[in-house]
Design an enzyme around this catalytic site. Structure first.
Site, PDB file in Angstrom:
ATOM      1  N   ASP A 278       0.887  -1.167   0.000  1.00  0.00           N
ATOM      2  CA  ASP A 278       0.000   0.000   0.000  1.00  0.00           C
ATOM      3  C   ASP A 278       0.923   1.214   0.000  1.00  0.00           C
ATOM      4  O   ASP A 278       1.771   1.365   0.885  1.00  0.00           O
ATOM      5  CB  ASP A 278      -0.869   0.018   1.270  1.00  0.00           C
ATOM      6  CG  ASP A 278      -1.956  -1.056   1.247  1.00  0.00           C
ATOM      7  OD1 ASP A 278      -2.088  -1.740   0.217  1.00  0.00           O
ATOM      8  OD2 ASP A 278      -2.651  -1.204   2.266  1.00  0.00           O
ATOM      9  N   ASP A 436     -13.390  -3.749  -1.274  1.00  0.00           N
ATOM     10  CA  ASP A 436     -13.099  -3.386   0.119  1.00  0.00           C
ATOM     11  C   ASP A 436     -14.371  -3.531   0.948  1.00  0.00           C
ATOM     12  O   ASP A 436     -15.027  -2.527   1.276  1.00  0.00           O
ATOM     13  CB  ASP A 436     -12.615  -1.926   0.191  1.00  0.00           C
ATOM     14  CG  ASP A 436     -11.340  -1.701  -0.602  1.00  0.00           C
ATOM     15  OD1 ASP A 436     -10.386  -2.478  -0.448  1.00  0.00           O
ATOM     16  OD2 ASP A 436     -11.315  -0.755  -1.407  1.00  0.00           O
TER      17      ASP A 436
HETATM   18  O1  1PR Z   1     -10.631   3.070  -5.144  1.00  0.00           O
HETATM   19  O2  1PR Z   1      -9.703   2.530  -7.363  1.00  0.00           O
HETATM   20  O3  1PR Z   1      -8.768   4.400  -6.028  1.00  0.00           O
HETATM   21  O4  1PR Z   1      -8.401   2.033  -5.378  1.00  0.00           O
HETATM   22  C1  1PR Z   1      -7.858   2.240  -4.116  1.00  0.00           C
HETATM   23  C2  1PR Z   1      -7.158   0.999  -3.694  1.00  0.00           C
HETATM   24  O5  1PR Z   1      -6.443   1.292  -2.496  1.00  0.00           O
HETATM   25  C3  1PR Z   1      -8.101  -0.134  -3.407  1.00  0.00           C
HETATM   26  O6  1PR Z   1      -7.563  -1.319  -3.930  1.00  0.00           O
HETATM   27  C4  1PR Z   1      -8.155  -0.218  -1.895  1.00  0.00           C
HETATM   28  O7  1PR Z   1      -8.219  -1.558  -1.450  1.00  0.00           O
HETATM   29  C5  1PR Z   1      -6.813   0.378  -1.495  1.00  0.00           C
HETATM   30  N1  1PR Z   1      -6.878   1.135  -0.228  1.00  0.00           N
HETATM   31  C6  1PR Z   1      -7.488   2.330  -0.073  1.00  0.00           C
HETATM   32  N2  1PR Z   1      -7.285   2.744   1.193  1.00  0.00           N
HETATM   33  C7  1PR Z   1      -6.585   1.811   1.826  1.00  0.00           C
HETATM   34  C8  1PR Z   1      -6.145   1.857   3.215  1.00  0.00           C
HETATM   35  O8  1PR Z   1      -5.546   0.900   3.733  1.00  0.00           O
HETATM   36  N3  1PR Z   1      -6.408   2.953   3.898  1.00  0.00           N
HETATM   37  N4  1PR Z   1      -5.609  -0.298   1.185  1.00  0.00           N
HETATM   38  C9  1PR Z   1      -6.317   0.796   0.927  1.00  0.00           C
HETATM   39  C10 1PR Z   1      -6.144  -1.476   1.102  1.00  0.00           C
HETATM   40  C11 1PR Z   1      -5.824  -3.557   1.753  1.00  0.00           C
HETATM   41  C12 1PR Z   1      -4.972  -4.613   1.292  1.00  0.00           C
HETATM   42  C13 1PR Z   1      -3.956  -4.931   2.331  1.00  0.00           C
HETATM   43  C14 1PR Z   1      -4.466  -6.244   2.818  1.00  0.00           C
HETATM   44  C15 1PR Z   1      -3.466  -7.093   3.482  1.00  0.00           C
HETATM   45  N5  1PR Z   1      -5.228  -2.308   1.626  1.00  0.00           N
HETATM   46  O9  1PR Z   1      -4.497  -4.527   0.041  1.00  0.00           O
HETATM   47  O10 1PR Z   1      -2.718  -4.909   1.755  1.00  0.00           O
HETATM   48  O11 1PR Z   1      -5.571  -5.994   3.659  1.00  0.00           O
HETATM   49  O12 1PR Z   1      -3.048  -6.527   4.661  1.00  0.00           O
HETATM   50  P1  1PR Z   1      -2.563  -7.433   5.873  1.00  0.00           P
HETATM   51  O13 1PR Z   1      -1.880  -8.617   5.292  1.00  0.00           O
HETATM   52  O14 1PR Z   1      -1.577  -6.565   6.605  1.00  0.00           O
HETATM   53  O15 1PR Z   1      -3.764  -7.761   6.675  1.00  0.00           O
HETATM   54  P2  1PR Z   1      -9.453   3.068  -6.004  1.00  0.00           P
END
Ligand code: 1PR
Length: 581
Positions: A278, A436
């Site tokens: 991320d 999500d």
């Molecule tokens: O909506 O097209 O602009 O895409 C935004 C992207 O960014 C989406 O794929 C969304 O999942 C991601 N995203 C947005 N905000 C966050 C955040 O964390 N604040 N991250 C975010 C999402 C989730 C996973 C993470 C897993 C594994 N992150 O990808 O890496 O949950 O984590 P873990 O193994 O530590 O539990 P758009």
């Protein structure tokens, strides 16, 4: 499956049919015909002098940056084909076909490259076709067709059959069975290589002399062909890690050493282990890898800083060396910042793809956008820039939710959503939808229109059911659509894969949400990547045993070096779950 009968097949030892009359599988006449220019080419009587220049046929339909990077990584210079004569004068030619079959044939025909390619190959000059670069050698493809190919090899390129329970596209690391002296594949027997495709050529009596290896995915399809110096592979050597680099090395220098690794036992499609980064700009303006707890990426200190877990390019390079099967970058603030204004992110992709030879996915901010000067950018332009910078797949989050909502409301595919536009141009295997969802408990499944499931552990007020509400903008806004409905809708709209996060489990280390992953991986026929919650190697075996997930993704445990990727793979292997080692 046998290839369809052809009229005039095998009239020539290389070119197998007349361009005039060709029958597709259903007996249709192929609607495109070769439009060779009237001039006759003669091929230069050059020998492979082992020089450092490789000729690359890039007709501009997609990302061939990875192939370029791999060639350069191996120490060779690239000469791009500009004219058909450049093909004829090549010492060695690499043809990384990308995009759709019909579009590629149109370009080859209109530019005169089709005839030059046939002449070059008929003369047995050193050639390596990759993916579509293999398929185009056949007589015909069913992709949006039938569409006529170069006709050098007998056979029809057909679609995988998903009704037998195999997920289409075929995405991932699969084993190849070498069937004859394959030259460049000599050291990859028993190893996994990376495939990503929905169409494949089938072995038949008519083409058996060409086949150098096959792969099993539902049925046996052609993984590679060889005749003398002419090679083509259905998989992507430039994305197949060290195994793939060694194939390219052997093609570029037939005298290079063959290193037969001991003890590799690839037999089928491996479950993938994906490292996710991320990425966002911190308060100082640096692009950093961050990681949240339930999507909150700020440290709970007085400064309230964005958690900084490292530099994106360095971490991606490390995970590649550690054995990650794929790397995902999610630009988590892409929903509010325009990604094409985020040049460091594009630079991250360019730099990473120079040294990382496994698939790269990038997501965040893929949508239509109008900048401050009123200039409109389509989501396709945004995605194209990501592909040009080195991405193999793009991932769409928020915009896919809006597209699915509109589709479910009207039942009409407008063809205008980012999802539809990008998958039409780059193929659905290049489009991931990132979901999500957040768990919402209910007492009665009839309380909601979305699919609710009976949960194993009841909710805080004894609720026995839950549905999974989709969110947009990084979990900030809940939408009136469930993960189940969304998954099915985006599959219809052209998604090739689903990245299934879970806000409740994100960063918790308590394991994947098995109920959610089972629900979604049983609902769709495209591959599903399980994400969020991995805290121990056992969580990976659990998700692969209990659900139909094709891959498992983790972030926190890898960034914090709590569990190395190799330990995950060793554990899975011990549990008899096939992985790429
Ligand atoms: O909506 O097209 O602009 O895409 C935004 C992207 O960014 C989406 O794929 C969304 O999942 C991601 N995203 C947005 N905000 C966050 C955040 O964390 N604040 N991250 C975010 C999402 C989730 C996973 C993470 C897993 C594994 N992150 O990808 O890496 O949950 O984590 P873990 O193994 O530590 O539990 P758009």
């Amino acid at each position: 499956m046998e290839a369809a009968p052809f009229v005039n097949a095998k009239a020539h030892p290389f070119r197998s049919s007349s361009p005039a009359l060709l029958l597709g599988r259903n007996g249709d006449i192929c609607r495109r015909s070769l439009k060779f220019k009237s001039r006759k080419f003669s091929v230069r009587a050059a020998v492979n002098d082992g020089g450092s220049v490789v000729t690359l046929l890039d007709y501009g339909a997609g990302n061939v940056r990875s192939v370029r990077n791999a060639i350069r990584f191996l120490g060779y210079d690239i000469k791009d084909v500009q004219t058909p004569e450049d093909i004829l004068n090549a010492n060695r030619l690499i043809f990384p076909g990308v995009g759709a079959f019909a579009a590629a044939m149109d370009v080859l025909n209109q530019t005169g490259m089709a005839e030059a390619l046939c002449t070059y190959i008929e003369n047995g000059r050193p050639f390596l076709g990759i993916c579509l670069g293999l398929q185009l050698l056949f007589e015909c493809s069913e992709e949006n067709g039938p569409v006529k190919g170069l006709g050098l090899i007998p056979g029809v390129v057909g679609r995988f059959d998903s009704s037998s329970g195999f997920r289409v596209p075929h995405i991932g690391w699969n084993a190849v069975q070498i069937t004859k002296d394959s030259g460049i594949l000599d050291d990859i027997g028993g190893r996994h290589v990376y495939f990503v495709h929905s169409y494949r050529a089938m072995p038949s009596n008519a083409n058996k002399d060409w086949i150098s290896s096959t792969c099993n995915y539902g049925d046996n399809f052609i993984a590679s062909i060889r005749r003398g110096n002419v090679h083509a592979v259905q998989f992507h050597p430039e994305k197949s890690g060290n195994a793939g680099l060694s194939i390219l090395r052997r093609f570029l220098d037939s005298k290079s050493d063959v290193t037969k690794p001991a003890g590799r036992k690839a037999s089928k499609l491996a479950k993938r282990v994906i490292a996710c980064l991320d990425v966002r700009t911190n308060d100082k303006g640096d692009l950093v890898v961050t990681k949240g707890d339930q999507y909150d990426v700020r440290e709970h200190t007085k400064e309230n800083e964005v958690r900084n877990l490292g530099k994106p390019v360095e971490l991606a390079g490390q995970y590649y060396k550690d054995g990650a099967d794929e790397i995902s970058f999610l630009n988590i603030t892409g929903f509010r910042d325009f990604p094409l204004g985020d040049l460091p992110m594009l630079q991250v992709l360019r730099n990473t793809s120079e040294n990382v030879f496994v698939p790269l996915t990038v997501g965040g901010g893929i949508r239509d956008f109008t900048d401050g000067n009123g200039r409109h950018y389509s989501s396709l332009e945004v995605a194209s820039e990501y592909f040009r910078s080195g991405a193999d797949k793009i991932s769409i989050g928020s915009d896919a939710v809006y597209a699915a909502e509109a589709y479910l409301k009207t039942g009409v595919k407008t063809g205008k959503s980012s999802l539809e536009q990008i998958s039409r141009v780059y193929g659905n295997q290049a489009v991931v939808v990132s979901i999500d969802p957040r768990r919402v408990y209910v007492k009665d499944p009839n309380e909601v229109e979305c699919k609710a499931i009976k949960v194993i552990i009841p909710g805080p007020n004894g609720e026995e059911y839950a549905w999974y509400q989709c969110t947009v903008n990084g979990g900030r806004e809940g939408r009136p659509i469930g993960a189940y409905e969304l998954a099915k809708a985006v599959e219809d709209l052209g998604a090739g894969e689903i990245l299934l996060n879970c806000i409740d489990r994100d960063g918790q280390g308590t394991g994947f949400d098995i109920e959610l992953i089972k629900l979604i991986s049983d609902a769709v026929t495209i591959p599903v990547i399980a994400s969020s919650g991995a805290g121990a190697v056992e969580h990976f075996s659990e998700v692969f045993t209990e659900t139909n997930a094709s891959a498992a993704l983790a972030a926190g445990i890898f960034h914090r070096k709590e569990v190395p990727i190799q330990s995950v793979k060793e554990h899975l292997s011990k549990e008899a779950i096939e992985v790429r080692m």
